[in-house]
Motif scaffolding. Sequence first.
Motif, PDB file in Angstrom:
ATOM      1  N   UNK A 189       0.786  -1.238   0.000  1.00 24.62           N
ATOM      2  CA  UNK A 189       0.000   0.000   0.000  1.00 24.62           C
ATOM      3  C   UNK A 189       0.817   1.288   0.000  1.00 24.62           C
ATOM      4  N   UNK A 190       2.026   1.250   0.526  1.00 24.05           N
ATOM      5  CA  UNK A 190       2.778   2.495   0.736  1.00 24.05           C
ATOM      6  C   UNK A 190       3.078   3.189  -0.591  1.00 24.05           C
ATOM      7  N   UNK A 191       2.932   4.507  -0.625  1.00 27.32           N
ATOM      8  CA  UNK A 191       3.172   5.254  -1.858  1.00 27.32           C
ATOM      9  C   UNK A 191       3.848   6.583  -1.517  1.00 27.32           C
ATOM     10  N   UNK A 192       4.697   7.088  -2.409  1.00 25.66           N
ATOM     11  CA  UNK A 192       5.579   8.210  -2.064  1.00 25.66           C
ATOM     12  C   UNK A 192       4.895   9.559  -1.928  1.00 25.66           C
ATOM     13  N   UNK A 193       3.625   9.676  -2.351  1.00 23.60           N
ATOM     14  CA  UNK A 193       2.933  10.945  -2.174  1.00 23.60           C
ATOM     15  C   UNK A 193       2.388  11.133  -0.771  1.00 23.60           C
ATOM     16  N   UNK A 194       2.378  10.080   0.018  1.00 23.56           N
ATOM     17  CA  UNK A 194       1.839  10.130   1.385  1.00 23.56           C
ATOM     18  C   UNK A 194       2.796  10.886   2.295  1.00 23.56           C
ATOM     19  N   UNK A 195       2.293  11.907   2.990  1.00 25.06           N
ATOM     20  CA  UNK A 195       3.155  12.675   3.881  1.00 25.06           C
ATOM     21  C   UNK A 195       3.703  11.811   5.005  1.00 25.06           C
ATOM     22  N   UNK A 196       2.910  10.889   5.510  1.00 25.15           N
ATOM     23  CA  UNK A 196       3.403  10.044   6.599  1.00 25.15           C
ATOM     24  C   UNK A 196       4.484   9.078   6.116  1.00 25.15           C
ATOM     25  N   UNK A 197       4.386   8.609   4.886  1.00 18.06           N
ATOM     26  CA  UNK A 197       5.454   7.772   4.335  1.00 18.06           C
ATOM     27  C   UNK A 197       6.744   8.584   4.220  1.00 18.06           C
ATOM     28  N   UNK A 198       6.622   9.858   3.906  1.00  9.60           N
ATOM     29  CA  UNK A 198       7.804  10.722   3.844  1.00  9.60           C
ATOM     30  C   UNK A 198       8.410  10.957   5.216  1.00  9.60           C
ATOM     31  N   UNK A 199       7.569  11.218   6.211  1.00  6.51           N
ATOM     32  CA  UNK A 199       8.086  11.384   7.567  1.00  6.51           C
ATOM     33  C   UNK A 199       8.726  10.103   8.071  1.00  6.51           C
ATOM     34  N   UNK A 200       8.164   8.968   7.692  1.00  4.84           N
ATOM     35  CA  UNK A 200       8.655   7.690   8.188  1.00  4.84           C
ATOM     36  C   UNK A 200      10.043   7.329   7.666  1.00  4.84           C
ATOM     37  N   UNK A 201      10.538   8.045   6.673  1.00  6.30           N
ATOM     38  CA  UNK A 201      11.922   7.820   6.265  1.00  6.30           C
ATOM     39  C   UNK A 201      12.857   7.994   7.459  1.00  6.30           C
ATOM     40  N   UNK A 202      12.512   8.927   8.333  1.00  7.67           N
ATOM     41  CA  UNK A 202      13.293   9.118   9.558  1.00  7.67           C
ATOM     42  C   UNK A 202      13.241   7.857  10.418  1.00  7.67           C
ATOM     43  N   UNK A 203      12.056   7.282  10.579  1.00 11.11           N
ATOM     44  CA  UNK A 203      11.925   6.074  11.397  1.00 11.11           C
ATOM     45  C   UNK A 203      12.748   4.929  10.833  1.00 11.11           C
ATOM     46  N   UNK A 214      15.346   5.063   9.016  1.00  6.04           N
ATOM     47  CA  UNK A 214      16.774   5.345   9.173  1.00  6.04           C
ATOM     48  C   UNK A 214      17.227   5.033  10.595  1.00  6.04           C
ATOM     49  N   UNK A 215      16.493   5.523  11.604  1.00  8.14           N
ATOM     50  CA  UNK A 215      16.973   5.307  12.974  1.00  8.14           C
ATOM     51  C   UNK A 215      16.749   3.877  13.457  1.00  8.14           C
ATOM     52  N   UNK A 216      15.859   3.136  12.820  1.00  7.35           N
ATOM     53  CA  UNK A 216      15.669   1.731  13.212  1.00  7.35           C
ATOM     54  C   UNK A 216      16.963   0.935  13.047  1.00  7.35           C
ATOM     55  N   UNK A 217      17.861   1.407  12.175  1.00  6.21           N
ATOM     56  CA  UNK A 217      19.121   0.710  11.927  1.00  6.21           C
ATOM     57  C   UNK A 217      20.307   1.434  12.559  1.00  6.21           C
ATOM     58  N   UNK A 277      23.716   3.157  10.463  1.00  6.15           N
ATOM     59  CA  UNK A 277      23.421   4.126   9.404  1.00  6.15           C
ATOM     60  C   UNK A 277      24.202   5.408   9.685  1.00  6.15           C
ATOM     61  N   UNK A 278      24.833   6.014   8.688  1.00  4.87           N
ATOM     62  CA  UNK A 278      25.514   7.291   8.938  1.00  4.87           C
ATOM     63  C   UNK A 278      24.551   8.318   9.529  1.00  4.87           C
ATOM     64  N   UNK A 279      24.976   8.984  10.578  1.00  6.33           N
ATOM     65  CA  UNK A 279      24.079   9.906  11.282  1.00  6.33           C
ATOM     66  C   UNK A 279      23.672  11.090  10.420  1.00  6.33           C
ATOM     67  N   UNK A 280      24.490  11.463   9.452  1.00  4.03           N
ATOM     68  CA  UNK A 280      24.098  12.555   8.559  1.00  4.03           C
ATOM     69  C   UNK A 280      22.837  12.199   7.778  1.00  4.03           C
ATOM     70  N   UNK A 281      22.699  10.918   7.408  1.00  4.37           N
ATOM     71  CA  UNK A 281      21.497  10.491   6.690  1.00  4.37           C
ATOM     72  C   UNK A 281      20.281  10.523   7.617  1.00  4.37           C
ATOM     73  N   UNK A 282      20.450  10.090   8.848  1.00  7.95           N
ATOM     74  CA  UNK A 282      19.342  10.158   9.803  1.00  7.95           C
ATOM     75  C   UNK A 282      18.907  11.615   9.985  1.00  7.95           C
TER      76      UNK A 282
END
Length: 321
Positions: A221-235, A237-240, A244-249
């Motif tokens: 279901x996930x699609x790139x126009x969803x604002x929450x999917x965009x915010x979740x990129x942070x999640x 990143x930090x899950x790993x 993960x390089x901290x600059x990317x987080x």
Amino acid sequence: MEQAGQAEQAERRDAGARPSGAPELPAGPAPRILPEPVWRAREAAHDARVAAWVDPHLRRRADNEAHPVMDFLFTYYSHRPARLRRWHPGVGVVLAGPAARERLAWRGYTGTADGVTLDRAEFTDARVRTAEFVRALLAATAGREPRLACFGLHEWAMVYRLGPEQVRHSARRLRLGPAGTDEVVQTQRIRCSHYDAYRFFTPDAEPLNTLRPTREAQIANEQPGCLHAGMDLYKWAYKLDPFVPSELIADCFALACEIRETDMRASPYDLAELGYAPIPIETAAGRAEYAAAQAEFARRGAPLRRRLVDVCDTLLAWAAG
């Protein structure tokens, strides 16, 4: 200049032979060795950047002051401020110099003949499964066209037919009042594809959604126009973290901050007192503004999503090596 040249040479040089019993480094190209002045500068730059977000949050928390926009990034998302501030170089990097030895007290690090590096033994089977899921989710999301017709109605569905004392941000009035808010939900088509937004819909709002997102169908279901999917990129990143390089987080957190502002400007809450002008999605002009913001965030999220997929590939190869 001479010191900078030496540092540059040190970054490029081969790791060299290691004494018997030294931890084995990842297969493939030799790890980069960062001299202490180089990695200290990166660490300081990261701390200064993150402090601009973390310090105001900590001050508000000490004063018991709620912030309906920014608190979400520190409460819904579970990465603690102290963890966000802590800098990690990512895998395939050795931190040289005496100060690096302090990291041996941190989980995830080990010593080598050249300094301190992330420990492959700490990248457990559970971490591997997380990386596999994150990669699958982000790759699937990246392969879809953004859908831009949800207009942020998830926030409205979260307060639909609730009493004033029941809404999440009860200290903030609803811009159109309870009846006007309910009318928007009843007269607009709700198309929420994001499970972690949909699961907060009120019981009366759930059947009004045209989709039925589930955790099991998240990758589908996930699609790139969803604002929450965009915010979740942070999640993701930090899950790993700390692999993960901290600059990317931090890059993902920066985008999440901007998306969160738009998310709440389009919400039913009146946040003008805090300096957030509303995006009135109950009007044609407001919906057009919201869709344009969605498209821009999708464009900006795409390279972050690609970088995270690349990091997952690196981590999975490293773990298998």
